[in-house]
Write an enzyme that holds these catalytic residues in place. Structure first.
Site, short mmCIF file in Angstrom:
data_model
loop_
_atom_site.label_atom_id
_atom_site.label_comp_id
_atom_site.label_asym_id
_atom_site.label_seq_id
_atom_site.Cartn_x
_atom_site.Cartn_y
_atom_site.Cartn_z
N LYS A 9 -44.10 1.77 3.67
CA LYS A 9 -44.53 3.03 4.25
C LYS A 9 -45.77 3.60 3.54
O LYS A 9 -46.13 3.16 2.43
CB LYS A 9 -43.36 4.03 4.18
CG LYS A 9 -42.15 3.64 5.07
CD LYS A 9 -41.04 4.70 4.96
CE LYS A 9 -39.86 4.39 5.87
NZ LYS A 9 -38.80 5.46 5.75
N TYR A 49 -39.01 4.98 16.03
CA TYR A 49 -37.99 5.93 15.56
C TYR A 49 -37.29 6.67 16.71
O TYR A 49 -36.73 7.74 16.49
CB TYR A 49 -38.61 6.93 14.58
CG TYR A 49 -38.82 6.37 13.18
CD1 TYR A 49 -37.74 5.81 12.47
CD2 TYR A 49 -40.06 6.41 12.56
CE1 TYR A 49 -37.92 5.30 11.18
CE2 TYR A 49 -40.24 5.91 11.27
CZ TYR A 49 -39.17 5.35 10.59
OH TYR A 49 -39.34 4.86 9.31
N ASN A 112 -39.38 7.75 1.11
CA ASN A 112 -38.48 6.70 0.60
C ASN A 112 -39.04 5.28 0.71
O ASN A 112 -38.29 4.31 0.69
CB ASN A 112 -37.08 6.84 1.20
CG ASN A 112 -37.05 6.65 2.69
OD1 ASN A 112 -38.08 6.41 3.31
ND2 ASN A 112 -35.86 6.73 3.27
N HIS A 115 -39.04 0.83 5.11
CA HIS A 115 -38.10 0.76 6.23
C HIS A 115 -37.54 -0.65 6.32
O HIS A 115 -38.26 -1.61 6.12
CB HIS A 115 -38.81 1.07 7.56
CG HIS A 115 -37.99 0.67 8.76
ND1 HIS A 115 -36.99 1.47 9.26
CD2 HIS A 115 -37.98 -0.47 9.52
CE1 HIS A 115 -36.41 0.86 10.29
NE2 HIS A 115 -37.00 -0.32 10.46
N GLU A 126 -37.45 -4.58 16.74
CA GLU A 126 -38.52 -3.98 15.94
C GLU A 126 -39.63 -4.99 15.64
O GLU A 126 -40.82 -4.64 15.68
CB GLU A 126 -37.93 -3.39 14.65
CG GLU A 126 -37.03 -2.19 14.95
CD GLU A 126 -36.27 -1.65 13.73
OE1 GLU A 126 -36.39 -2.24 12.63
OE2 GLU A 126 -35.58 -0.63 13.89
P1 IDP Z 1 -32.98 4.22 6.79
O1 IDP Z 1 -34.49 4.22 6.68
O2 IDP Z 1 -32.33 4.08 5.46
O3 IDP Z 1 -32.47 3.23 7.81
P2 IDP Z 1 -32.42 6.31 8.77
O4 IDP Z 1 -31.17 7.13 8.80
O5 IDP Z 1 -32.59 5.26 9.82
O6 IDP Z 1 -32.55 5.69 7.30
O7 IDP Z 1 -33.65 7.33 8.85
C1 IDP Z 1 -34.95 6.85 9.10
C2 IDP Z 1 -35.90 7.53 8.16
O8 IDP Z 1 -35.94 8.91 8.49
C3 IDP Z 1 -35.49 7.49 6.69
O9 IDP Z 1 -35.89 6.31 6.03
C4 IDP Z 1 -36.23 8.70 6.15
O10 IDP Z 1 -37.61 8.40 5.91
C5 IDP Z 1 -36.14 9.68 7.32
N1 IDP Z 1 -34.98 10.58 7.18
C6 IDP Z 1 -33.69 10.29 7.41
N2 IDP Z 1 -32.90 11.35 7.21
C7 IDP Z 1 -33.74 12.37 6.87
C8 IDP Z 1 -33.53 13.74 6.54
O11 IDP Z 1 -32.42 14.27 6.53
N3 IDP Z 1 -34.66 14.47 6.24
C9 IDP Z 1 -35.91 13.93 6.26
N4 IDP Z 1 -36.15 12.63 6.57
C10 IDP Z 1 -35.07 11.87 6.86
MG MG Z 2 -32.76 3.23 9.86
#
Ligand code: IDP
Ligand code: MG
Length: 149
Positions: A9, A49, A112, A115, A126
């Protein structure tokens, strides 16, 4: 062989962590079958997304992933989806185990770093959203028999 889709990212690219992150997937034994440096468009980000469209963080998520260039990768291997997600670590970096990418480099959920697809089905979808068939390479590594039994 199972496929998964990875995005290094914008925060990870800006922080100079591309090599460090690729290294971790490479040393795990996952085989790279596609990789490119690119700018994600708003349209592609919203498609990628789409499952999060109704979530309150959707807009900031799209802003984040389109904020600057990313590196995208298609990886192949035994249980590639689970293996990659274990290497990436929990979504919330403060809950991610030390030794994972997020556990070693991150603090906030909206920064974070990486992805990884969450299922083999989504892995295929994807990869197809980000790569053309011509951009994917079918190949054998010399050490495949020492990684894939
Ligand atoms: P993942 O990336 O671990 O699969 P997902 O639940 O699919 O997590 O969420 C996609 C992305 O959305 C996360 O990697 C993060 O960058 C963002 N995200 C998820 N939950 C939150 C939140 O509560 N606040 C802000 N960003 C979030
Ligand atoms: Mg995810």
């Amino acid at each position: 062989m199972e496929r998964t889709f990875i995005i290094i990212k914008p925060d990870a690219v800006q922080r100079g962590l591309i090599g460090e992150i690729i290294k971790r997937f490479e040393q795990r034994g996952l085989r790279i079958i596609g990789m490119k440096f690119m700018q994600v468009s708003r349209e592609l980000a919203e498609k990628h997304y789409a499952v999060h469209k109704e979530r309150p963080f959707f807009n900031s998520l799209v802003e984040y992933i389109t904020a600057s260039p990313v590196v995208v990768m298609a990886l192949e291997g035994t249980d590639a989806v689970a293996a990659a997600r274990n290497t990436i670590g929990a979504t919330k970096p403060t809950e991610a185990a030390a030794g994972t990418i997020r556990g070693d480099f991150g603090l906030e959920i909206g920064r974070n770093l990486v992805h990884g697809s969450d299922s083999p089905e989504n892995g295929l979808i994807e990869v197809a959203n980000f790569f053309t068939e011509e951009e994917l390479v079918s190949w054998e590594r010399n050490n495949d028999p020492w990684i894939f039994e």
